[in-house]
Enzyme design. Structure first.
Site, short mmCIF file in Angstrom:
data_model
loop_
_atom_site.label_atom_id
_atom_site.label_comp_id
_atom_site.label_asym_id
_atom_site.label_seq_id
_atom_site.Cartn_x
_atom_site.Cartn_y
_atom_site.Cartn_z
N ALA A 13 1.18 -0.78 0.53
CA ALA A 13 0.00 0.12 0.11
C ALA A 13 1.12 1.69 -0.05
CB ALA A 13 -1.04 -0.12 1.28
N GLU A 50 -0.37 -9.40 -0.59
CA GLU A 50 -2.13 -9.54 0.13
C GLU A 50 -2.91 -9.33 -1.28
OE1 GLU A 50 -2.08 -6.33 3.49
OE2 GLU A 50 -2.62 -7.58 4.21
N GLU A 90 4.33 -4.76 7.10
CA GLU A 90 3.69 -3.97 7.99
C GLU A 90 4.49 -3.87 9.45
OE1 GLU A 90 2.57 -6.66 6.20
OE2 GLU A 90 0.51 -5.43 4.99
C1 HXC Z 1 5.40 4.57 -1.61
C2 HXC Z 1 7.24 3.62 -2.21
C3 HXC Z 1 6.73 2.39 -1.43
C4 HXC Z 1 5.01 2.35 -0.83
C5 HXC Z 1 8.54 1.67 -2.80
N1 HXC Z 1 8.42 3.47 -2.79
N2 HXC Z 1 7.66 1.57 -1.40
N3 HXC Z 1 6.25 4.47 -1.46
N4 HXC Z 1 4.77 3.24 -0.28
N5 HXC Z 1 5.24 0.97 -0.21
C6 HXC Z 1 8.39 4.45 -3.38
C7 HXC Z 1 10.04 4.75 -2.76
O1 HXC Z 1 9.54 5.49 -1.78
C8 HXC Z 1 10.83 5.31 -3.70
O2 HXC Z 1 10.17 6.76 -4.39
C9 HXC Z 1 10.63 4.22 -4.72
O3 HXC Z 1 9.38 3.63 -4.76
C10 HXC Z 1 11.79 2.98 -5.31
O4 HXC Z 1 11.87 2.55 -4.08
P1 HXC Z 1 13.07 2.73 -3.22
O5 HXC Z 1 13.50 2.32 -2.38
O6 HXC Z 1 14.52 3.73 -3.61
O7 HXC Z 1 13.85 0.81 -3.80
P2 HXC Z 1 14.84 -0.26 -3.60
O8 HXC Z 1 15.96 0.37 -2.79
O9 HXC Z 1 15.45 -0.92 -4.85
O10 HXC Z 1 13.82 -0.63 -2.68
C11 HXC Z 1 12.78 -1.46 -2.84
C12 HXC Z 1 11.87 -2.16 -1.79
C13 HXC Z 1 11.84 -0.34 -0.93
C14 HXC Z 1 12.55 -2.39 -0.67
C15 HXC Z 1 10.57 -3.15 -1.96
O11 HXC Z 1 10.94 0.34 -2.07
C16 HXC Z 1 10.68 -1.31 0.39
O12 HXC Z 1 11.69 -1.65 1.20
N6 HXC Z 1 9.19 -0.54 0.62
C17 HXC Z 1 8.28 0.01 1.27
C18 HXC Z 1 7.77 -1.72 1.08
C19 HXC Z 1 7.34 -1.95 2.36
O13 HXC Z 1 6.80 -1.90 3.38
N7 HXC Z 1 5.71 -2.02 2.21
C20 HXC Z 1 4.27 -2.59 3.32
C21 HXC Z 1 3.96 -1.27 2.82
S1 HXC Z 1 1.99 -0.92 4.24
P3 HXC Z 1 11.48 8.33 -3.94
O14 HXC Z 1 10.30 9.42 -5.27
O15 HXC Z 1 11.07 7.96 -2.50
O16 HXC Z 1 12.19 8.18 -4.95
C22 HXC Z 1 1.54 -1.35 3.75
C23 HXC Z 1 0.46 -1.90 4.55
C24 HXC Z 1 -0.87 -3.05 3.69
O17 HXC Z 1 1.65 -2.37 1.92
C25 HXC Z 1 -2.10 -3.12 4.79
C26 HXC Z 1 -3.43 -3.08 3.89
C27 HXC Z 1 -3.61 -3.04 2.58
#
Ligand code: HXC
Length: 285
Positions: A99, A145, A165
């Protein structure tokens, strides 16, 4: 225009929570195009609906606008009598990285609870036609999910699945605690949910989260082939089979739907074709 109206109605319903989605809807009105997804029909008979998540700069983070567009595309495929299965994929780097954290960052409990945040995601699990997720790259948090809301998951060799999360101070909120546990068992699900650790495509295959693993560049075509196979069967009976497999209630419902197939012409045709040693010609009746 019809798309615009449906989408606008949805937005009005969610208007307190979805400012970014308004931009997506404006796109429909101007260009008839989606902003965050690519939609097509694939397969020799064009009977497989195809949705590609297309928000590469954010690794397909599932913002409200994107999920509303997915819902719109699913509505369209559900209503399209040619379509018998749907494939959803992302890019080679990411199916979806979750998300949208930036959208969620400042949301309050009152907004989430009061506005039933994420209710519109459920459309992925309520569509009657079978949905195949073709997952390359990251499927994290809401991305994992989303894949699990689909009926079949195929993975590319480099896919990674996780529920990180906990590292953000929250928990899975779109079925992750339930579907992951059913798919991989309690111990691995607990480990993933409590540590945020990811599993590889191979581990996902071993644990039953995905049914097949392919080289990344073959993944989508294999998913479409599977979709074509499914679309060749009775759409009516496929919907019953899907409902039965997904039913939490289990055997009672399965029996009821099994009996219900005997009210269809397709069941009669299928059994008659077997007896007559020919291929069934289903009419979706
Ligand atoms: C918003 C996101 C994002 C996310 C990545 N980006 N994941 N933006 N929401 N979930 C954005 C980053 O901010 C960045 O933009 C760009 O995508 C590239 O990401 P990087 O981190 O620079 O890439 P990388 O180093 O290759 O790492 C990839 C990654 C990492 C490991 C996937 O991005 C990451 O850990 N993302 C978050 C994963 C996460 O925690 N997902 C769960 C979310 S909570 P900018 O513009 O900043 O450079 C969730 C709740 C669900 O899903 C509940 C119900 C649905």
């Amino acid at each position: 225009m019809a798309l615009l109206c449906r989408s606008t109605a949805l937005l009005l319903k969610h208007s307190k929570l979805l400012p970014s989605a308004l931009a997506a809807t404006r796109q429909y009105s101007s260009g008839g195009q989606y902003q965050y997804i690519v939609v097509d029909k694939k397969g020799e008979k064009k009977n497989v609906g195809f949705i590609q998540l297309n928000r590469p700069k954010a690794l397909n983070a599932l913002c409200d606008g994107l999920m509303l567009e997915v819902g719109e595309a699913l509505d369209t495929f559900e209503a399209d009598s040619e379509v018998g299965a749907i494939v959803i994929t992302g890019s080679e780097k990411a199916f979806a990285a979750g998300a949208d954290i930036k959208e969620m960052q400042n949301r309050t409990f009152q907004e989430c609870y009061g506005g039933n945040f994420l209710a519109h995601w459920n459309r992925v699990s309520t569509v009657k036609k079978p949905v195949i997720a073709a997952v390359n790259g990251f499927a994290l948090g809401g991305g994992c999910e989303f894949a699990m809301m689909c009926d079949i998951i195929y993975a590319g060799e480099k896919a990674q699945f996780g529920q990180p999360e906990i590292l953000l101070g929250t928990i899975p909120g779109a079925g992750g605690t339930q579907r992951l546990t059913r798919a991989v068992g309690k111990s691995l699900a607990m480990e993933m949910v409590l540590t945020g650790d990811r599993i590889s495509a191979q581990e996902a295959k071993q644990s039953g989260l995905v049914s097949k693993v392919f080289p990344a560049d073959q993944l989508v075509s294999e998913a479409i082939k599977c979709g074509e196979k499914i679309a060749g069967n009775s759409k009516l009976v496929s919907a019953m089979a899907k409902e039965a497999v997904n039913a939490a209630e289990g055997n009672r419902l399965e029996k009821r739907l099994f009996h219900a197939t005997f009210a269809t012409e397709d069941r009669k045709e299928g059994m008659t074709a077997f007896v007559e040693k020919r291929k069934a010609a289903f009419q979706d009746k």
